[in-house]
Structures are given as structure tokens and as C-alpha cells.
Design a protein around this motif. Structure first.
Motif, PDB file in Angstrom:
ATOM      1  N   LYS A 253       0.773  -1.154  -0.008  1.00  0.00           N
ATOM      2  CA  LYS A 253      -0.050   0.253  -0.018  1.00  0.00           C
ATOM      3  C   LYS A 253       0.964   1.394  -0.011  1.00  0.00           C
ATOM      4  O   LYS A 253       1.858   1.206   0.746  1.00  0.00           O
ATOM      5  CB  LYS A 253      -0.933  -0.083   1.192  1.00  0.00           C
ATOM      6  CG  LYS A 253      -1.984  -0.897   1.204  1.00  0.00           C
ATOM      7  CD  LYS A 253      -2.812  -1.228   2.576  1.00  0.00           C
ATOM      8  CE  LYS A 253      -3.840  -2.187   2.638  1.00  0.00           C
ATOM      9  NZ  LYS A 253      -4.666  -2.089   3.770  1.00  0.00           N
ATOM     10  N   PRO A 254       0.322   2.298  -0.721  1.00  0.00           N
ATOM     11  CA  PRO A 254       1.464   3.674  -0.734  1.00  0.00           C
ATOM     12  C   PRO A 254       1.305   4.124   0.696  1.00  0.00           C
ATOM     13  O   PRO A 254       0.266   4.112   1.180  1.00  0.00           O
ATOM     14  CB  PRO A 254       0.474   4.208  -1.932  1.00  0.00           C
ATOM     15  CG  PRO A 254      -0.892   3.966  -1.930  1.00  0.00           C
ATOM     16  CD  PRO A 254      -0.706   2.297  -1.837  1.00  0.00           C
ATOM     17  N   VAL A 255       2.476   4.690   0.736  1.00  0.00           N
ATOM     18  CA  VAL A 255       2.506   5.340   2.376  1.00  0.00           C
ATOM     19  C   VAL A 255       1.867   6.593   2.234  1.00  0.00           C
ATOM     20  O   VAL A 255       2.192   7.745   1.445  1.00  0.00           O
ATOM     21  CB  VAL A 255       4.010   5.390   2.662  1.00  0.00           C
ATOM     22  CG1 VAL A 255       4.121   6.316   3.916  1.00  0.00           C
ATOM     23  CG2 VAL A 255       4.798   4.251   2.795  1.00  0.00           C
ATOM     24  N   ASN A 256       1.088   7.075   3.044  1.00  0.00           N
ATOM     25  CA  ASN A 256       0.276   8.404   3.239  1.00  0.00           C
ATOM     26  C   ASN A 256       1.290   9.258   4.066  1.00  0.00           C
ATOM     27  O   ASN A 256       1.503   9.192   5.489  1.00  0.00           O
ATOM     28  CB  ASN A 256      -0.761   8.118   3.989  1.00  0.00           C
ATOM     29  CG  ASN A 256      -1.809   9.581   3.972  1.00  0.00           C
ATOM     30  OD1 ASN A 256      -1.098  10.471   3.790  1.00  0.00           O
ATOM     31  ND2 ASN A 256      -3.078   9.365   3.880  1.00  0.00           N
ATOM     32  N   LEU A 261       3.848  12.237   8.888  1.00  0.00           N
ATOM     33  CA  LEU A 261       4.213  13.594   9.451  1.00  0.00           C
ATOM     34  C   LEU A 261       3.344  14.100  10.638  1.00  0.00           C
ATOM     35  O   LEU A 261       3.852  14.586  11.456  1.00  0.00           O
ATOM     36  CB  LEU A 261       4.320  14.638   8.247  1.00  0.00           C
ATOM     37  CG  LEU A 261       5.409  14.108   7.180  1.00  0.00           C
ATOM     38  CD1 LEU A 261       5.123  15.438   6.055  1.00  0.00           C
ATOM     39  CD2 LEU A 261       6.787  14.250   7.898  1.00  0.00           C
ATOM     40  N   GLN A 262       2.146  14.064  10.326  1.00  0.00           N
ATOM     41  CA  GLN A 262       1.057  14.434  11.387  1.00  0.00           C
ATOM     42  C   GLN A 262       1.371  13.644  12.611  1.00  0.00           C
ATOM     43  O   GLN A 262       1.206  14.183  13.797  1.00  0.00           O
ATOM     44  CB  GLN A 262      -0.182  14.228  10.909  1.00  0.00           C
ATOM     45  CG  GLN A 262      -0.633  15.432   9.810  1.00  0.00           C
ATOM     46  CD  GLN A 262      -2.293  15.244   9.418  1.00  0.00           C
ATOM     47  OE1 GLN A 262      -2.882  14.343   9.783  1.00  0.00           O
ATOM     48  NE2 GLN A 262      -2.558  16.011   8.261  1.00  0.00           N
ATOM     49  N   ALA A 263       1.539  12.493  12.652  1.00  0.00           N
ATOM     50  CA  ALA A 263       1.794  11.400  13.884  1.00  0.00           C
ATOM     51  C   ALA A 263       3.042  11.902  14.590  1.00  0.00           C
ATOM     52  O   ALA A 263       3.032  11.833  15.715  1.00  0.00           O
ATOM     53  CB  ALA A 263       1.839  10.062  13.460  1.00  0.00           C
ATOM     54  N   ILE A 264       3.962  12.032  13.669  1.00  0.00           N
ATOM     55  CA  ILE A 264       5.379  12.518  14.017  1.00  0.00           C
ATOM     56  C   ILE A 264       5.344  13.905  15.056  1.00  0.00           C
ATOM     57  O   ILE A 264       5.823  13.914  16.024  1.00  0.00           O
ATOM     58  CB  ILE A 264       6.378  12.487  13.272  1.00  0.00           C
ATOM     59  CG1 ILE A 264       6.681  11.188  12.530  1.00  0.00           C
ATOM     60  CG2 ILE A 264       7.752  13.051  13.838  1.00  0.00           C
ATOM     61  CD1 ILE A 264       7.751  11.235  11.427  1.00  0.00           C
TER      62      ILE A 264
END
Length: 290
Positions: A253-256, A261-264
Motif C-alpha cells: 500500500k502506498p505510504v500516506n 508527518l502528522q503522527a510525528i
């Protein structure tokens, strides 16, 4: 040899002339070599329920049809509308399956008769006329292992195309006859379309035979025919002669990136707030006084 009590009715009916010897004792039946006219055949005498070692029968009986729907419902409820006992139904599965798979070209013993709980079928022999050995008794070359494994995978496909899964396939249920591997023992066979355990049983069957043959051809252990075959079956693309690879391509699956970045950023803000709280907590006048 003295005729076993269960085979005596077949002798009286002229279906069997004499019993030559006991072939083996399995988990659900006793096997005998019998003479019928000029032929030698195999007589399978099913054991009584309390003497069988076969377990988890509910995994196999789900979705089975015994004649028509009315008869099936009566048997499941054990009402007076059905004259067939659960044991009779269990025995009849092998008879029905052998007949069905013979029409599909699956290499199984030829069915001759079923009378008084005794199944008469072809006696599988090797090229010398001796009783065919089971696969688990053989030592194979890598080439033989690959050939027999490929053949049995093809047989599994043929069975599934007919709606049948063996349910207990392993090197112990395959004989090496004069014409090649012959699959035996079908009382636990299931209908793939109506049994919720079908996928699990198919994968277990294929895992069993693959694990055996990979002892002689180790590369077979890295194949995944079960997932490939079941995927084709579910999408109605499985057919005799289908080109199988033994491998299933995974689609990453392509990485979102935005979500990552939001999680980081969220984690960084939590950590910063925690560090600020600790500094303020331990440098306050009250904290110093304590």
C-alpha cells in the motif's frame, strides 16, 4: 483368514468370496484384502463411533447435504422423518465423494459397492502387483518430490473445481500406485461452498503435503499454493489446467506521508509538553521547599 463378522453379510450376498488378509487398521476403519471372483479388492469396514479416533467432526459435517433438503434437516434434527443415522450419513460421504471425484478425473480408488457399512473398492497396487505403499513410507529424490507435489496440487485443484476439499490430506492418505499417486480416505471430505472451515481445511491439506515433499526438495517450503488456489476459487477463476506459480504477489500500500508527518508532529508536541511540565514542576518554589 477367518471372515470378520462385518464382512459376513457380503459373503452371504455373493459380493465377496473370501477374505485374504487384514491390510491395516486406520483411525476410522479396518481395511482387508478380499477376493471377488478373479479380482482382489479392498474392503473398508468402518469402526463404530466410540472406537474411532477421528476428532472434530463438526468441522466437516457443516453444510453437507444428505439426499434432499428435507432429509438433511430431518437428519440434523434426528427426527423420525430420516431413516439414516448420523453414522450412516458419515459413511455415505466417502461413497458419494469417490463417485463424484471419479467423474472429475481425480486419481482415487475405483468404487465397486457399499453394503452393510462396508465399502468395496479397487485395491491399489504397484508395478509389481504388490499392495501400493503410502507416501510416508518412501524416500524420494528431489525430482520425484517435485513431480509428485505438482501432481497432487493438480489433484487438489480438480477436487476444488468439483466443490470438494479432502479435509485430511497428507502423506498418510496418498498411495503410490502403478499409475502414480492415488488419494484415499474421504469420509471427512467437505463441500467448499457451504462449509465455513473450507479455506482453513484446504490450506491445511496443502501445507501437509508441501511439508512432506519439502523434506526432499527444500525449495517447496517457500511456495504458497494454498493462498493462490483459494484466491482463484473465490474469484471464480479456478479451472482444470490453471497455470499456478505457487507464489502470491503482494501489493504494498502506498505510504500516506501526510499522515506519517502528522503522527510525528503530534508525538513531538506531546513530548515537548511533558518535558515543560517536568521542568516547571521541579523548579517551582513549593517543589524546592519539599
Amino acid at each position: 483368514m477367518k471372515t470378520p463378522n462385518r464382512i459376513e453379510p457380503l459373503v452371504e450376498e455373493g459380493l465377496v468370496d473370501s477374505v485374504i488378509c487384514q491390510l491395516m487398521s486406520g483411525k476410522e476403519a479396518m481395511l482387508y484384502v478380499v477376493q471377488c471372483g478373479e479380482e482382489y479388492r479392498c474392503a473398508k469396514v468402518y469402526k463404530e463411533k466410540q472406537r474411532r479416533n477421528f476428532r472434530h467432526s463438526a468441522n466437516y459435517t457443516e453444510g453437507r447435504m444428505f439426499g434432499n433438503r428435507r432429509r438433511t434437516r430431518a437428519l440434523q434434527r434426528r427426527s423420525s422423518a430420516s431413516r439414516m443415522t448420523p453414522e450412516d450419513a458419515w459413511h455415505s460421504v466417502e461413497v458419494d465423494t469417490l463417485s463424484r471425484l471419479a467423474m472429475a478425473g481425480v486419481q482415487t480408488p475405483r468404487f465397486h459397492n457399499f453394503f452393510e457399512g462396508v465399502l468395496l473398492m479397487e485395491l491399489i497396487t504397484d508395478s509389481d502387483g504388490n499392495v501400493a505403499p503410502r507416501m510416508n513410507q518412501l524416500t524420494l529424490t528431489a525430482e520425484q518430490a517435485r513431480h509428485y507435489h505438482s501432481f497432487l496440487i493438480e489433484q487438489v485443484v480438480r477436487m476444488l473445481c468439483s466443490g470438494i476439499i479432502h479435509g485430511d490430506l497428507s502423506e498418510y492418505n496418498v498411495l503410490l500406485g502403478e499409475q502414480g499417486p492415488v488419494i484415499i480416505d474421504f469420509p471427512q471430505a467437505v463441500h467448499a461452498a457451504s462449509n465455513s472451515n473450507a479455506q482453513m481445511l484446504l490450506k491445511r491439506d496443502i501445507h501437509n503435503i508441501t511439508a512432506f515433499f519439502s523434506r526432499f526438495a527444500p525449495e517447496l517450503a517457500y511456495t504458497d499454493y494454498a493462498t493462490e488456489i483459494w484466491s482463484l476459487y473465490q474469484s471464480s477463476r479456478l479451472h482444470w489446467g490453471v497455470n499456478l506459480t505457487g507464489y502470491v504477489a503482494t501489493r504494498p500500500k502506498p505510504v500516506n506521508l501526510d499522515s506519517v508527518l502528522q503522527a510525528i508532529g503530534h508525538a513531538a508536541r506531546k513530548e515537548s509538553a511533558w518535558q515543560r511540565y517536568k521542568r516547571e514542576r521541579w523548579t517551582s518554589p513549593r517543589a524546592l521547599y519539599c
